[in-house]
Design an enzyme around this catalytic site. Sequence first.
Site, PDB file in Angstrom:
ATOM      1  N   SER A 152      -4.663  -0.057   6.538  1.00  0.00           N
ATOM      2  CA  SER A 152      -6.058   0.429   6.770  1.00  0.00           C
ATOM      3  C   SER A 152      -7.082  -0.974   6.542  1.00  0.00           C
ATOM      4  O   SER A 152      -6.930  -1.667   5.577  1.00  0.00           O
ATOM      5  CB  SER A 152      -5.968   2.198   5.964  1.00  0.00           C
ATOM      6  OG  SER A 152      -7.365   2.283   6.591  1.00  0.00           O
ATOM      7  N   ASP A 174       1.072  -0.719   0.017  1.00  0.00           N
ATOM      8  CA  ASP A 174      -0.132   0.353  -0.043  1.00  0.00           C
ATOM      9  C   ASP A 174       0.842   1.092  -0.032  1.00  0.00           C
ATOM     10  O   ASP A 174       1.806   1.349   0.128  1.00  0.00           O
ATOM     11  CB  ASP A 174      -1.189   0.293   0.975  1.00  0.00           C
ATOM     12  CG  ASP A 174      -1.747   1.281   2.077  1.00  0.00           C
ATOM     13  OD1 ASP A 174      -2.328   1.651   0.713  1.00  0.00           O
ATOM     14  OD2 ASP A 174      -1.547   1.905   2.964  1.00  0.00           O
ATOM     15  N   LEU A 175       0.685   2.553  -0.437  1.00  0.00           N
ATOM     16  CA  LEU A 175       1.466   3.355  -0.665  1.00  0.00           C
ATOM     17  C   LEU A 175       0.695   4.319   0.882  1.00  0.00           C
ATOM     18  O   LEU A 175       1.808   4.252   1.527  1.00  0.00           O
ATOM     19  CB  LEU A 175       0.910   4.087  -1.459  1.00  0.00           C
ATOM     20  CG  LEU A 175       1.542   4.193  -2.904  1.00  0.00           C
ATOM     21  CD1 LEU A 175       1.771   4.920  -4.128  1.00  0.00           C
ATOM     22  CD2 LEU A 175       3.083   4.124  -2.778  1.00  0.00           C
ATOM     23  N   ASP A 176      -0.145   4.833   1.280  1.00  0.00           N
ATOM     24  CA  ASP A 176      -0.939   5.962   2.050  1.00  0.00           C
ATOM     25  C   ASP A 176      -0.821   5.198   3.372  1.00  0.00           C
ATOM     26  O   ASP A 176      -1.191   4.538   3.483  1.00  0.00           O
ATOM     27  CB  ASP A 176      -1.691   7.125   1.729  1.00  0.00           C
ATOM     28  CG  ASP A 176      -1.617   7.700   0.717  1.00  0.00           C
ATOM     29  OD1 ASP A 176      -1.181   8.597   1.006  1.00  0.00           O
ATOM     30  OD2 ASP A 176      -1.948   7.288  -0.503  1.00  0.00           O
ATOM     31  N   LYS A 178      -8.382  -4.498  -4.001  1.00  0.00           N
ATOM     32  CA  LYS A 178      -6.862  -4.429  -3.341  1.00  0.00           C
ATOM     33  C   LYS A 178      -6.539  -6.373  -4.288  1.00  0.00           C
ATOM     34  O   LYS A 178      -6.175  -6.453  -4.540  1.00  0.00           O
ATOM     35  CB  LYS A 178      -6.278  -4.097  -2.236  1.00  0.00           C
ATOM     36  CG  LYS A 178      -6.449  -2.754  -2.879  1.00  0.00           C
ATOM     37  CD  LYS A 178      -5.432  -2.183  -1.673  1.00  0.00           C
ATOM     38  CE  LYS A 178      -5.450  -0.383  -1.736  1.00  0.00           C
ATOM     39  NZ  LYS A 178      -4.580  -0.056  -0.487  1.00  0.00           N
ATOM     40  N   THR A 233      -3.008   0.532  -4.496  1.00  0.00           N
ATOM     41  CA  THR A 233      -3.215   1.830  -3.222  1.00  0.00           C
ATOM     42  C   THR A 233      -5.258   2.610  -3.677  1.00  0.00           C
ATOM     43  O   THR A 233      -5.818   2.081  -5.258  1.00  0.00           O
ATOM     44  CB  THR A 233      -2.799   3.163  -3.871  1.00  0.00           C
ATOM     45  OG1 THR A 233      -2.631   4.126  -3.416  1.00  0.00           O
ATOM     46  CG2 THR A 233      -2.176   2.925  -5.935  1.00  0.00           C
ATOM     47  N   GLY A 234      -4.969   3.215  -3.172  1.00  0.00           N
ATOM     48  CA  GLY A 234      -6.444   3.720  -3.485  1.00  0.00           C
ATOM     49  C   GLY A 234      -6.543   5.055  -4.888  1.00  0.00           C
ATOM     50  O   GLY A 234      -7.405   5.680  -4.873  1.00  0.00           O
TER      51      GLY A 234
HETATM   52 CA    CA Z   1      -2.872   3.474   3.262  1.00  0.00          CA
END
Ligand code: CA
Length: 286
Positions: A238, A9-11, A214, A43-44
């Site tokens: 998350s 994931d990124l954030d 995902k 990622t979102g």
């Molecule tokens: Ca995240």
Amino acid sequence: MDMKLMAIDLDGTLLNCKNTISKINADAIRYAQSQGIEIVISTGRSFFDAKSICNKANISTYIIGNNGSSIHNRKAEQLYLKSLNKNEVEKIITWLENESFYYEVSTNHKIYSPIHTREILNVELERSINTNSNIDTGKFYQAVEKQFSQAGFTFVNHYNEIIEKDEDLLNILAFTFNENKRKMGFDYFSSIDTLSTFSSADYNFEIVNRKASKGNALQKLAQLLNISLKETMAVGDSYNDISMFKKAGYSIAMGNAKEDIKALCDFTTKTNDEDGVAHIIYSLSA
Ligand code: CA
């Protein structure tokens, strides 16, 4: 551990609190790739936004974008797409407009937001500050700044302009500082069974095609690469990571993840500001 594909994931995961990929994390990703491990950023964020973040850190990976709506390879070729139906998008947007939400619609090229919804955020921010003296306003401004700094972010005058674009519509993100309002919107869209609704961070919820997640995208990519799901790993922080935690052979929570996310995972690494991703990569080869 026999691990061939790692989804990151990124954030809150690969990105530190300054929204950048540290040199330590970038080096670790290149190291993993040199050891024959395929890396996919999951990622979102939209593909082009994630790609621009990776380019800045000088890394090149597969990218699962918009919460599993798209998969691109290292040459930026699209391997997979699950978009939203346009009539459905129109209904969603109309509802968000009626309920006075700030929102963004991601296509495979841009992120559009009607300009008047920006004012909604300003009003909510002022109200939150006025009614709650011990509020962390810095955190709020940071959250807003993050939305507007996404690559491809564009304001439009009216939402019709979004619907009329000849582009695939992938993801709708609604954002509010009012937690009751956020929950009301989240619950409303969660009850519609043609959609998938996730929260990827405080203050938001996101809507995608029901089949996009995902987890499903990780499964699809593993198939394309002829890798068994048992040989995959997912790292995240998350609720929009849960689907990939469930599919992956190994699930890793970030040290900064909420306790219920950590409880779901096989292992917890360090926080995003302590290069938790690099830590897990190097501990695999130790
Ligand atoms: Ca995240």
